[in-house]
Design a protein around this motif. Structure first.
Motif, PDB file in Angstrom:
ATOM      1  N   ALA A  54       1.005  -1.259   0.116  1.00 26.21           N
ATOM      2  CA  ALA A  54       0.164   0.090  -0.008  1.00 26.21           C
ATOM      3  C   ALA A  54       0.817   1.235  -0.058  1.00 26.21           C
ATOM      4  O   ALA A  54       1.880   1.453   0.610  1.00 26.21           O
ATOM      5  CB  ALA A  54      -0.852   0.075   1.366  1.00 26.21           C
ATOM      6  N   GLY A  55       0.289   2.056  -0.729  1.00 26.53           N
ATOM      7  CA  GLY A  55       1.274   3.408  -0.638  1.00 26.53           C
ATOM      8  C   GLY A  55       2.571   3.687  -1.786  1.00 26.53           C
ATOM      9  O   GLY A  55       2.482   4.631  -2.242  1.00 26.53           O
ATOM     10  N   MET A  56       2.935   2.270  -1.870  1.00 29.75           N
ATOM     11  CA  MET A  56       3.892   2.321  -3.048  1.00 29.75           C
ATOM     12  C   MET A  56       3.464   2.004  -4.241  1.00 29.75           C
ATOM     13  O   MET A  56       3.542   2.376  -5.315  1.00 29.75           O
ATOM     14  CB  MET A  56       5.292   1.411  -2.281  1.00 29.75           C
ATOM     15  N   HIS A  57       2.940   0.597  -4.220  1.00 28.69           N
ATOM     16  CA  HIS A  57       2.337  -0.035  -5.523  1.00 28.69           C
ATOM     17  C   HIS A  57       0.909   0.012  -5.706  1.00 28.69           C
ATOM     18  O   HIS A  57       0.599   0.187  -6.813  1.00 28.69           O
ATOM     19  CB  HIS A  57       2.578  -1.521  -5.197  1.00 28.69           C
ATOM     20  N   TYR A  58       0.261   0.555  -4.709  1.00 25.93           N
ATOM     21  CA  TYR A  58      -1.249   1.059  -4.841  1.00 25.93           C
ATOM     22  C   TYR A  58      -1.546   1.854  -3.913  1.00 25.93           C
ATOM     23  O   TYR A  58      -0.974   2.080  -2.901  1.00 25.93           O
ATOM     24  CB  TYR A  58      -1.929  -0.394  -5.039  1.00 25.93           C
ATOM     25  N   GLU A  59      -2.964   2.432  -4.358  1.00 22.30           N
ATOM     26  CA  GLU A  59      -3.324   3.513  -3.319  1.00 22.30           C
ATOM     27  C   GLU A  59      -4.881   3.129  -3.017  1.00 22.30           C
ATOM     28  O   GLU A  59      -5.389   2.628  -4.182  1.00 22.30           O
ATOM     29  CB  GLU A  59      -3.090   4.856  -3.774  1.00 22.30           C
ATOM     30  N   ILE A  60      -5.241   3.450  -1.999  1.00 22.99           N
ATOM     31  CA  ILE A  60      -6.737   3.112  -1.565  1.00 22.99           C
ATOM     32  C   ILE A  60      -7.451   4.653  -1.373  1.00 22.99           C
ATOM     33  O   ILE A  60      -6.863   5.327  -0.801  1.00 22.99           O
ATOM     34  CB  ILE A  60      -6.794   2.330  -0.391  1.00 22.99           C
ATOM     35  N   ASP A  61      -8.623   4.664  -1.935  1.00 19.53           N
ATOM     36  CA  ASP A  61      -9.209   6.065  -1.892  1.00 19.53           C
ATOM     37  C   ASP A  61      -9.639   5.954  -0.201  1.00 19.53           C
ATOM     38  O   ASP A  61     -10.035   5.095   0.399  1.00 19.53           O
ATOM     39  CB  ASP A  61     -10.378   6.405  -2.749  1.00 19.53           C
ATOM     40  N   ASP A  62     -10.133   7.507   0.078  1.00 17.10           N
ATOM     41  CA  ASP A  62     -10.347   7.585   1.434  1.00 17.10           C
ATOM     42  C   ASP A  62     -11.714   6.939   1.910  1.00 17.10           C
ATOM     43  O   ASP A  62     -11.812   6.451   3.026  1.00 17.10           O
ATOM     44  CB  ASP A  62     -10.800   9.223   1.654  1.00 17.10           C
ATOM     45  N   GLU A  63     -12.553   6.508   0.949  1.00 15.79           N
ATOM     46  CA  GLU A  63     -13.740   5.974   1.275  1.00 15.79           C
ATOM     47  C   GLU A  63     -13.585   4.249   1.271  1.00 15.79           C
ATOM     48  O   GLU A  63     -14.524   3.675   1.746  1.00 15.79           O
ATOM     49  CB  GLU A  63     -14.812   6.128   0.278  1.00 15.79           C
ATOM     50  N   GLN A  64     -12.559   3.881   1.023  1.00 13.24           N
ATOM     51  CA  GLN A  64     -12.067   2.491   1.208  1.00 13.24           C
ATOM     52  C   GLN A  64     -13.085   1.710   0.215  1.00 13.24           C
ATOM     53  O   GLN A  64     -13.344   0.471   0.303  1.00 13.24           O
ATOM     54  CB  GLN A  64     -12.414   1.929   2.596  1.00 13.24           C
ATOM     55  N   ARG A  65     -13.122   2.478  -1.046  1.00 12.57           N
ATOM     56  CA  ARG A  65     -14.153   1.729  -1.922  1.00 12.57           C
ATOM     57  C   ARG A  65     -13.198   1.421  -3.290  1.00 12.57           C
ATOM     58  O   ARG A  65     -13.497   0.397  -3.881  1.00 12.57           O
ATOM     59  CB  ARG A  65     -15.207   2.584  -2.365  1.00 12.57           C
ATOM     60  N   VAL A 107      -9.497   0.967  -5.141  1.00  6.18           N
ATOM     61  CA  VAL A 107      -7.940   0.650  -4.984  1.00  6.18           C
ATOM     62  C   VAL A 107      -7.498   0.765  -6.574  1.00  6.18           C
ATOM     63  O   VAL A 107      -7.786   0.463  -7.503  1.00  6.18           O
ATOM     64  CB  VAL A 107      -7.550  -0.681  -4.166  1.00  6.18           C
ATOM     65  N   TYR A 108      -6.294   1.411  -6.624  1.00  4.78           N
ATOM     66  CA  TYR A 108      -5.757   1.486  -7.836  1.00  4.78           C
ATOM     67  C   TYR A 108      -4.055   1.401  -8.054  1.00  4.78           C
ATOM     68  O   TYR A 108      -3.405   1.771  -6.777  1.00  4.78           O
ATOM     69  CB  TYR A 108      -6.055   2.672  -8.766  1.00  4.78           C
ATOM     70  N   LEU A 109      -3.604   0.807  -8.963  1.00  2.84           N
ATOM     71  CA  LEU A 109      -2.222   0.919  -8.925  1.00  2.84           C
ATOM     72  C   LEU A 109      -1.657   2.067  -9.123  1.00  2.84           C
ATOM     73  O   LEU A 109      -2.079   2.936  -9.951  1.00  2.84           O
ATOM     74  CB  LEU A 109      -1.798  -0.119 -10.251  1.00  2.84           C
ATOM     75  N   THR A 110      -0.397   2.119  -8.716  1.00  2.00           N
ATOM     76  CA  THR A 110       0.443   3.241  -8.954  1.00  2.00           C
ATOM     77  C   THR A 110       1.423   2.985 -10.184  1.00  2.00           C
ATOM     78  O   THR A 110       1.356   1.846 -10.612  1.00  2.00           O
ATOM     79  CB  THR A 110       1.268   3.698  -7.898  1.00  2.00           C
ATOM     80  N   GLY A 111       2.073   3.891 -10.824  1.00  2.00           N
ATOM     81  CA  GLY A 111       3.026   3.568 -11.890  1.00  2.00           C
ATOM     82  C   GLY A 111       4.147   2.697 -11.108  1.00  2.00           C
ATOM     83  O   GLY A 111       4.479   1.712 -12.021  1.00  2.00           O
ATOM     84  N   ALA A 112       4.559   2.624 -10.025  1.00  2.00           N
ATOM     85  CA  ALA A 112       5.452   1.536  -9.696  1.00  2.00           C
ATOM     86  C   ALA A 112       4.869   0.169  -9.526  1.00  2.00           C
ATOM     87  O   ALA A 112       5.526  -0.950  -9.837  1.00  2.00           O
ATOM     88  CB  ALA A 112       5.989   2.172  -8.303  1.00  2.00           C
ATOM     89  N   GLY A 113       3.566   0.132  -8.883  1.00  2.00           N
ATOM     90  CA  GLY A 113       2.589  -1.029  -8.893  1.00  2.00           C
ATOM     91  C   GLY A 113       2.537  -1.714 -10.217  1.00  2.00           C
ATOM     92  O   GLY A 113       2.694  -2.930 -10.395  1.00  2.00           O
ATOM     93  N   ALA A 114       2.314  -0.981 -11.146  1.00  2.00           N
ATOM     94  CA  ALA A 114       2.117  -1.474 -12.684  1.00  2.00           C
ATOM     95  C   ALA A 114       3.103  -2.205 -13.141  1.00  2.00           C
ATOM     96  O   ALA A 114       3.325  -3.179 -13.566  1.00  2.00           O
ATOM     97  CB  ALA A 114       1.720  -0.534 -13.613  1.00  2.00           C
ATOM     98  N   GLU A 115       4.495  -1.395 -12.853  1.00  2.00           N
ATOM     99  CA  GLU A 115       5.735  -2.031 -13.242  1.00  2.00           C
ATOM    100  C   GLU A 115       6.063  -3.046 -12.588  1.00  2.00           C
ATOM    101  O   GLU A 115       6.669  -4.130 -13.130  1.00  2.00           O
ATOM    102  CB  GLU A 115       6.856  -1.093 -12.857  1.00  2.00           C
ATOM    103  N   ALA A 116       5.716  -3.301 -11.315  1.00  2.19           N
ATOM    104  CA  ALA A 116       5.944  -4.695 -10.448  1.00  2.19           C
ATOM    105  C   ALA A 116       5.231  -5.474 -11.147  1.00  2.19           C
ATOM    106  O   ALA A 116       5.789  -6.775 -11.290  1.00  2.19           O
ATOM    107  CB  ALA A 116       5.617  -4.225  -8.869  1.00  2.19           C
ATOM    108  N   VAL A 117       3.842  -5.266 -11.531  1.00  2.00           N
ATOM    109  CA  VAL A 117       3.136  -6.262 -11.892  1.00  2.00           C
ATOM    110  C   VAL A 117       3.490  -6.909 -13.322  1.00  2.00           C
ATOM    111  O   VAL A 117       3.599  -8.286 -13.543  1.00  2.00           O
ATOM    112  CB  VAL A 117       1.688  -5.965 -12.040  1.00  2.00           C
TER     113      VAL A 117
END
Ligand code: ADP
Ligand code: MG
Length: 782
Positions: A254-265, A267-277
């Motif tokens: 969390a925070g590095m590879h993906y982020e969760i929005d405030d409402e906990q509904r 989740v989306y990949l960050t650029g780093a997350g996409a690269e890791a996948v």
């Protein structure tokens, strides 16, 4: 400015007028109830036979409204019949409730005031006017309990009654629907309606024409569960579970590879997350044309399953299966599943075998199901707070009836803590304190996991408790019925045991006085719910029929509702040594209330949004149903084929005769219509998945959705008829009828029904729009 003020003034004036109209109607109804009371002595003189006969005199078959005279007579008869059969003389407030419901209202009458009885008088009243009545219960257990409990009352009024449960076979169902009043859960009524849409013979139909729906726990069914789609699916092989992706997404942070929005509904990949996948999947490019529509959505869904769906909160694993927990009830929702992709992803996450997926043959939402009834009325302990939704979505008015004896329950202000840990410690202290005196305590938690954690903490401090979660409804009812017993501590999730009366001193009420002296039932909420209506339902479990009782909610700044909906608000400003917010902090209670209001507003928004999408499908389904009914009940298919395929028609007629031909034509036409509809539903599902692309191109998703769905629906009729002609011309038709299986056109051999947990049109849709939109956005920027 002036316009604003004028608007306010007119609204005020309008309110005043409305207020007067309500007051006038209320006093009229009170006069009718008084008139019913005036007949009481006279009716007591009648024999049972005479009473039944008197009720029979009210019979009409025009489905008209009651005039005041007949209404007074009905209510008087209902009261007398109840007194004789149930040994309970209905109070005026119960007759008022029945009167309002006979005027098509949703009535608010507090828990424990006897709505079951008021509902039975109402249902009998409608039946006497010639309406078929469905009393819609919350579950199978209550449907049967209420029908059997009220049975003698109906019998004395000369009205037939029956009930349905999930275990009933088609013959038993037809028998139950043939009664003038039928008690059933909303899902059983819906499943019957869906299954009827696959019937190929008139004698296989089960559901009657809808008449009156009298909805018990109306706010919960009509508002909270309204968006739930009921689904009929046909057999199709289970897909191969995705073994790779769960392991890939599990390593993301969390925070590095993906982020969760405030409402906990979302989740989306960050650029780093996409690269890791991409690296983990062997150096693919997620945003290439090859993967953007296939792998990327699967990664997204796997991530969603991994991060946002929590075991023992959102679902449990039992017998090798994922079982969902219903958020509004906080308990296992049997027969429910998520939309297919998500269900498969959770099964993969838990390394379970993939459950059977099927082709969706037909689907209807609870809301659309109930909109089919020309008349709807209902009853609940909490209607006023749902008045806006009931008016907007169903055009229903509410009415408020006070309790028979004023409620003396004490509702304390919230006890607010900084952290969840401090709050939980305080809850246990509070329970120990109350339990020491022998006072019964009922604790309402947010979910099964919390219930179990609390029970474990209570065990440590030697407070024995009963935990209610996810057993069957009948067992739950038996446990909840004892929640008012001396010394009882009951831990329950939101809806568990709803509809069951909690008497002080236990189910037999033997110990009533002793428990009343201790202050009655003490209800503790461990956190504010996502709507104040749900809080009020919990509070309502105490203070039944003028009993003493007390309720309090605990809250903390770490509660989900606060972190999700009021995260930007300031934290507590003054705490005592236990981490509790002191009196000096005037803002804290407002922050909690604010979070709840934001949550309510969001729910409303989602509901309204879903409604816009579902309306079109509901219309289409209705049109399809009309065509289907025509094909099923008339010789229309044969008549049309005679025109469109005259040579073949003559040939078949000469060979097998008219009767067989007409039936063959019907079977072929129905099959292609049903297949067309199933394909249409699959197309709509794809359409929804593609909506994120429109969102990116700044088109209005709803407009685009309509632009695609409407012509597709029209084409369905054309295509299915073309296929009908083709099959009619090529299929083998003998004295035994048409051989559809030989054409590879058999209907699914197995079908089953379920409820979809989260409506893909609602939050899921937005999730995929926002989630995927962000992913694509980030991808493009890289
Ligand atoms: P609700 O659905 O409003 O919560 P119920 O229909 O479950 O309430 O009834 C609650 C309890 O009140 C039941 O035990 C029922 O037997 C009792 N009751 C209902 N009406 C009367 C009445 N008129 N007199 C005495 N008891 C009643
Ligand atoms: Mg009830």
């Amino acid at each position: 400015m002036a316009g604003e003020r004028k608007k306010r003034l007119t609204t005020g004036f309008w309110r005043l007028l409305q207020g007067r109209a309500v007051a006038r109607e209320t006093s009229k109804l009170h006069a009718v109830v008084a008139a019913a009371g005036a007949r009481e002595d006279e009716l007591r003189e009648l024999t049972d036979e005479q009473l039944t006969e008197a009720a029979g005199k009210l019979r009409r078959d025009d489905r008209g409204d009651y005039d005041e005279k007949d209404l007074a007579q009905l209510l008087a008869l209902g009261r007398e019949a109840a007194r004789r059969t149930l040994k309970e003389r209905p109070f005026d407030v119960q007759l008022q409730t029945a009167g309002w419901m006979l005027k098509g209202r949703v009535v608010e009458l507090a828990t424990g005031e006897g709505k079951t009885l008021a509902g039975a008088i109402t249902a009998a009243g409608y039946a006497l006017k010639g309406w078929p009545v469905h009393v819609v219960s919350v579950n199978d257990y209550l449907a049967r309990r209420d029908a059997e409990w009220m049975g003698p009352l109906y019998a004395l009024l000369g009205v037939t009654v029956n009930w349905i449960s999930g275990a009933c076979d088609p013959d038993r169902r037809r028998e139950a629907y043939a009664a003038e009043v039928t008690y059933a859960s909303v899902s059983e009524i819906g499943f019957d309606e869906l299954r009827d849409h696959t019937a190929t013979r008139v004698e296989d139909l089960v559901s009657p024409e809808p008449g009156v729906a009298l909805v018990d726990e109306a706010d919960s069914v009509l508002v909270d569960e309204a968006r739930v789609p009921l689904v009929l699916a046909g057999a199709a092989a289970a897909g191969e579970p995705d073994r790779e992706l769960p392991d890939v997404v599990r390593l993301l942070r969390a925070g590095m590879h993906y982020e969760i929005d405030d409402e906990q509904r979302n989740v989306y990949l960050t650029g780093a997350g996409a690269e890791a996948v991409e690296r983990a999947l062997g150096g693919i490019d997620l945003y290439s044309t090859e993967h953007v529509g296939t792998t990327l959505p699967r990664v997204n869904v796997a991530l969603h399953a991994e991060v946002l769906l929590r075991r023992d909160v959102d679902y449990i694993v039992r017998d090798g299966k994922v079982q969902l927990i219903n958020p509004s009830r906080g308990r296992v929702a049997r027969l429910q599943r998520w939309p297919d992709g998500l269900q498969a992803a959770v099964e993969a996450k838990e390394a379970l075998a993939a459950s059977e997926t099927g082709e969706v043959l037909d689907t209807i939402t609870v809301q659309a199901l109930l909109k089919r009834y020309p008349k709807v009325c209902g009853m609940t302990g909490t209607a006023i707070a749902a008045a806006d939704q009931l008016r907007t979505f169903y055009d229903l008015q509410v009415a408020e009836v006070p309790p028979n004896v004023p409620c003396i329950r004490i509702d304390e202000p919230d006890r607010i803590y900084d952290t969840v840990v401090d709050k939980n410690a305080a809850i246990v202290e509070e329970i120990i304190e109350a339990h020491r005196t022998g006072r019964p305590v009922l604790i309402g938690t947010q979910d099964v996991a919390e219930s179990e954690a609390l029970a474990a903490r209570l065990a440590e401090v030697d407070v024995p408790c009963v935990v209610l979660n996810a057993k069957n409804d009948a067992e739950e009812a038996a446990i909840v019925a004892e929640a008012g017993q001396y010394g009882r501590v009951t831990v329950s999730t939101q809806m568990a045991g709803r509809g069951t009366d909690i008497r002080l001193g236990g189910a037999d009420g033997a110990d009533h006085e002793r428990v009343a002296e201790l202050g009655g039932l003490y209800v503790i909420g461990t956190a504010r719910h996502h709507s104040s209506r749900l809080d009020d339902q919990l509070r309502g479990r105490a203070g039944r029929q003028g009993d003493p009782g007390r309720s309090v909610f605990f809250a903390s700044f770490g509660d989900d509702i606060v972190t999700q909906f009021a995260a930007e608000e300031p934290g507590p400003s003054d705490l005592d040594e236990h981490g509790r917010v002191t009196e000096k902090d005037k803002l804290a209670p407002h922050t909690i209330a604010h979070a709840q209001r934001v949550a309510e507003a969001e729910q409303l928004e989602v509901h309204a949004n879903t409604w816009r999408y579902n309306q079109l499908s509901a219309q289409h389904r209705k049109m399809l149903g009309e065509r289907r009914d025509q094909l099923l009940r008339t010789d229309k298919a044969a008549e049309e084929l005679k025109k469109d395929s005259p040579d073949r028609y003559q040939e078949v007629l000469d060979k097998v005769g008219e009767e067989v031909l007409v039936d063959a034509a019907r079977q072929i036409a129905l099959l292609h219509l049903d297949r067309g509809w199933a394909e249409h539903l699959a197309m709509l599902a794809d359409l929804r998945e593609g909506i994120h692309l429109w969102a990116l191109s700044r088109e209005s998703p709803i407009a685009e959705y309509h632009r695609a769905a409407i012509p597709a629906f029209k084409a369905l009729f054309r295509t299915s008829w073309e296929r009908t002609i083709e099959t009619f011309e090529t299929a083998k038709i003998s004295e035994d009828g048409v051989d559809l299986a030989g054409e590879g056109l058999a209907r699914p051999t197995a079908t089953w029904t379920y409820l979809v947990h989260e409506n893909p049109f609602g939050s899921d849709l937005e999730r995929s729009v926002r989630g995927l939109g962000k992913v694509l956005g980030k991808g493009a920027r890289r």
